[in-house]
Design a protein around this motif. Structure first.
Motif: not given
Length: 157
Positions: A6-9, A11-15, A28-32
């Motif tokens: 889910i974390t990968d998904r 991250h992909t949404l933010f991209e 963007r990477n740090d948002l998680l």
């Protein structure tokens, strides 16, 4: 088949989705670190109308959320995958202008209010994106909204 958490998904949404896709990659990477993954059962309320607690920006990863003005029994919008809601309260404050309720099992990424506000204050394009949606909503407050084509309180790409 590839493995995806889910974390990968998220991250992909933010991209992929505006305005997050326009942020610097490092940010963007740090948002998680400021995102909570929340699961809601059918009928569960995510935001109570009138609540002055604005937890953050909700990003629907899967499922559907209904935004409804309970006081006037008026359906304002339905939010599905990649839609956002909650920015109005984060920017304008005051009581929530709608109830957000899960229509079916729903997973949301909740970006903490403090991080949303930080992005809003530091990135002009990010702020303009959300301001534009609020202005569109305010102009049409007294009009009936066709939820099949409207998106005034949520943001779609």
């Amino acid at each position: 088949m590839t493995h995806s958490t889910i974390t990968d998904r998220i991250h992909t949404l933010f991209e992929r989705i505006p305005p997050f896709d326009r942020l610097p990659e490092e940010e963007r990477n740090d948002l998680l670190t400021d995102v909570a993954i929340e699961y809601y059962n059918t009928g569960e309320v995510l935001i109570e109308q009138g609540s002055t607690v604005h937890k953050g920006l909700f990003i629907v990863e899967s499922g559907t959320v209904r935004l409804m003005d309970i006081d006037n029994q008026r359906l304002l919008d339905k939010c599905g995958e990649e839609d956002f809601f909650g920015s109005f309260g984060l920017i304008k404050g005051g009581g929530a202008i709608y109830e957000a309720k899960a229509v079916d099992p729903t997973v949301c990424a909740l970006l903490k209010a403090s991080r949303f506000n930080q992005l809003y204050d530091r990135h002009e394009e990010f702020a303009a994106f959300f301001d534009s949606d609020i202005k569109r909503y305010v102009r049409r407050m007294d009009q009936d909204i066709d939820v099949t084509g409207g998106h005034l309180l949520s943001i779609r790409r």
